[in-house]
Design a protein around this motif. Structure first.
Motif, PDB file in Angstrom:
ATOM      1  N   GLY A  88       0.781  -1.231   0.000  1.00 23.63           N
ATOM      2  CA  GLY A  88       0.000   0.000   0.000  1.00 23.63           C
ATOM      3  C   GLY A  88       0.809   1.275   0.000  1.00 23.63           C
ATOM      4  N   ALA A  89       2.147   1.185   0.148  1.00 30.46           N
ATOM      5  CA  ALA A  89       2.963   2.406   0.239  1.00 30.46           C
ATOM      6  C   ALA A  89       2.938   3.186  -1.065  1.00 30.46           C
ATOM      7  N   GLY A  90       3.067   2.501  -2.181  1.00 27.15           N
ATOM      8  CA  GLY A  90       3.051   3.193  -3.459  1.00 27.15           C
ATOM      9  C   GLY A  90       1.723   3.867  -3.737  1.00 27.15           C
ATOM     10  N   GLU A  91       0.625   3.166  -3.430  1.00 23.13           N
ATOM     11  CA  GLU A  91      -0.707   3.735  -3.630  1.00 23.13           C
ATOM     12  C   GLU A  91      -0.935   4.945  -2.725  1.00 23.13           C
ATOM     13  N   LEU A  92      -0.436   4.858  -1.475  1.00 25.10           N
ATOM     14  CA  LEU A  92      -0.588   5.980  -0.552  1.00 25.10           C
ATOM     15  C   LEU A  92       0.161   7.210  -1.051  1.00 25.10           C
ATOM     16  N   VAL A  93       1.406   7.028  -1.476  1.00 27.82           N
ATOM     17  CA  VAL A  93       2.202   8.160  -1.961  1.00 27.82           C
ATOM     18  C   VAL A  93       1.518   8.816  -3.161  1.00 27.82           C
ATOM     19  N   MET A  94       1.038   8.017  -4.094  1.00 27.91           N
ATOM     20  CA  MET A  94       0.355   8.555  -5.263  1.00 27.91           C
ATOM     21  C   MET A  94      -0.894   9.339  -4.849  1.00 27.91           C
ATOM     22  N   HIS A  95      -1.667   8.774  -3.930  1.00 28.56           N
ATOM     23  CA  HIS A  95      -2.891   9.425  -3.463  1.00 28.56           C
ATOM     24  C   HIS A  95      -2.586  10.745  -2.760  1.00 28.56           C
ATOM     25  N   PHE A 255       1.136   9.883  17.628  1.00 27.00           N
ATOM     26  CA  PHE A 255       0.195   8.899  17.105  1.00 27.00           C
ATOM     27  C   PHE A 255       0.961   7.640  16.723  1.00 27.00           C
ATOM     28  N   ALA A 256       0.266   6.505  16.788  1.00 30.24           N
ATOM     29  CA  ALA A 256       0.883   5.237  16.401  1.00 30.24           C
ATOM     30  C   ALA A 256      -0.078   4.461  15.510  1.00 30.24           C
ATOM     31  N   LEU A 257       0.493   3.805  14.502  1.00 32.68           N
ATOM     32  CA  LEU A 257      -0.289   2.979  13.586  1.00 32.68           C
ATOM     33  C   LEU A 257       0.423   1.650  13.391  1.00 32.68           C
ATOM     34  N   ALA A 258      -0.265   0.566  13.707  1.00 29.68           N
ATOM     35  CA  ALA A 258       0.244  -0.779  13.445  1.00 29.68           C
ATOM     36  C   ALA A 258      -0.663  -1.416  12.405  1.00 29.68           C
ATOM     37  N   THR A 259      -0.110  -1.774  11.258  1.00 29.01           N
ATOM     38  CA  THR A 259      -0.927  -2.280  10.159  1.00 29.01           C
ATOM     39  C   THR A 259      -0.074  -3.064   9.181  1.00 29.01           C
ATOM     40  N   LEU A 260      -0.733  -3.874   8.363  1.00 27.55           N
ATOM     41  CA  LEU A 260      -0.052  -4.592   7.297  1.00 27.55           C
ATOM     42  C   LEU A 260      -0.096  -3.814   5.989  1.00 27.55           C
ATOM     43  N   ASP A 261      -0.872  -2.733   5.961  1.00 24.48           N
ATOM     44  CA  ASP A 261      -1.051  -1.968   4.727  1.00 24.48           C
ATOM     45  C   ASP A 261      -0.941  -0.481   5.007  1.00 24.48           C
ATOM     46  N   MET A 262       0.000   0.179   4.334  1.00 22.22           N
ATOM     47  CA  MET A 262       0.314   1.576   4.594  1.00 22.22           C
ATOM     48  C   MET A 262      -0.832   2.521   4.241  1.00 22.22           C
ATOM     49  N   ARG A 263      -1.768   2.067   3.428  1.00 20.29           N
ATOM     50  CA  ARG A 263      -2.854   2.954   3.005  1.00 20.29           C
ATOM     51  C   ARG A 263      -3.721   3.422   4.171  1.00 20.29           C
ATOM     52  N   PHE A 264      -3.698   2.687   5.274  1.00 18.13           N
ATOM     53  CA  PHE A 264      -4.502   3.103   6.414  1.00 18.13           C
ATOM     54  C   PHE A 264      -4.007   4.419   7.028  1.00 18.13           C
ATOM     55  N   LEU A 265      -2.760   4.799   6.738  1.00 12.63           N
ATOM     56  CA  LEU A 265      -2.270   6.083   7.238  1.00 12.63           C
ATOM     57  C   LEU A 265      -3.105   7.236   6.697  1.00 12.63           C
TER      58      LEU A 265
END
Length: 359
Positions: A88-95, A255-265
């Motif tokens: 999800g990191a690439g999709e997040l950066v693009m978004h 803030f803290a985020l624990a996830t398998l997919d970066m898009r949740f940020l």
């Protein structure tokens, strides 16, 4: 006027699970064992506040061993080419870019790796602060007596059976007495690693380039090299996010985020810079997270974004959904921090694999 939005990501952890230097050193005999000892030494020096030492200077300390074994920049690039991207990191950066964010990377990684990962997720070199390593130049000036000393150090480290204090004494003597006496010089002056305070400097440079202060930006990190950056941004009123973080980084974030997919940020980014709204969102998510775990369709609209809608559809179609954990940490007591550390340790191991053992 729409506020300017700047986010700075650490690379190894939030964007790519690989610890590139760890994998590069693994190319040499006994490399992982040597790296793990020097990484632990790095943690010790950083935590004691050794003058002139910054977290992440491991990447300067391993250079003599890379040269001794003939490692080249091409080896670093080759190892980097095998690195995965965090889901999800690439999709997040693009978004984020489409949504008006300026996206930067601040990394201890060698330039070859940082630029490789950056190019794969749409972040150009001019938006990356990382460690410059001139291996060939350093190797060209290496004398035979220096190589012999490094070889002896390799044998000592691989045969090390003493306690931690003995290891620290040996490495202190090797790096800061014996090696400089050969003419190699102080290894920390040979390679300027972007870690610790230098990450703060890089974040400030990127912020000032947009007419902003540290308190106007968001930063994302996960380890001891990010502590100062997270802490400075938090103290100046900005947003500091610990992502699948270790025990060193978590206390310095708000803030803290624990996830398998970066898009949740994106759930935090969506409400930036309204910190109070972000706090309310995080607290609401955590209160009802258990429901989402069993039925992601019950996630209410105020806890979704367009990107997260797409993500939930993808995960549901794939037949599995592991709800992330969001926490607000500024008012966290000891009990909550222990729970957060445990949660992040589990996600960190799942995402980063063998690299999760490093500080």
């Amino acid at each position: 006027m729409t506020p300017q939005k700047l986010i700075c990501f650490d690379l190894e952890g939030p964007l790519s699970p690989q610890d590139n230097a760890y994998e590069v050193v693994a190319l040499i005999p006994g490399g992982r064992e040597i790296f793990e000892m020097i990484s632990r030494y790095d943690d010790i020096l950083a935590l004691e506040g050794r003058e002139g030492y910054e977290p992440g200077d491991t990447l300067a300390l391993i250079v003599p061993f890379l040269i001794y074994h003939g490692i080249t920049k091409e080896d670093i690039r080759r190892v980097s080419s095998r690195a995965e991207i965090v889901k999800g990191a690439g999709e997040l950066v693009m978004h984020l870019k489409e949504d008006g964010w300026d996206v930067k990377i601040i990394s201890t990684s060698y330039r070859e790796h940082a630029y490789s990962i950056g190019s794969r997720i749409g972040i150009s070199g001019e938006d990356i602060a990382c460690t410059e390593l001139n291996l060939e130049d350093i190797a060209a000036g290496m004398r035979e007596e220096t190589l012999s000393l490094i070889g002896d150090a390799v044998s000592e480290l691989l045969g090390h059976r003493g306690d931690e204090d003995d290891m620290v004494k040996f490495l202190d003597r090797f790096f800061f007495k014996l090696l400089p006496d050969t003419g190699y010089g102080n290894p920390l002056e040979r390679v300027r690693v972007i870690g610790g305070k230098r990450k703060v400097d890089a974040a400030r440079m990127f912020a000032e380039g947009k007419g902003l202060k540290l308190g106007d930006i968001m930063v994302v990190g996960d380890s001891i090299t990010d502590c100062r950056m997270l802490d400075c941004v938090k103290r100046e009123g900005g947003i500091a996010v610990a992502f699948n973080a270790n025990r060193y980084a978590l206390p310095h974030a708000n803030f803290a985020l624990a996830t398998l997919d970066m898009r949740f940020l994106d759930l935090l980014c969506e409400h930036f810079p309204d910190k109070e709204h972000m706090i309310e969102t995080v607290q609401k998510w955590q209160q009802t997270r258990g429901i989402f775990e069993h039925d992601p369709g019950k996630i209410p609209t105020d806890l979704r974004t367009r990107l997260i809608d797409d993500l939930i559809d993808d995960l549901t179609d794939a037949g599995g959904f592991i709800a992330p954990y969001f926490h607000y940490l500024e008012e966290a007591d000891k009990g909550l921090m222990e729970k957060v550390e445990s949660v992040h340790a589990r996600f960190r191991e799942k995402v980063r694999g063998i690299a999760s053992i490093l500080g």
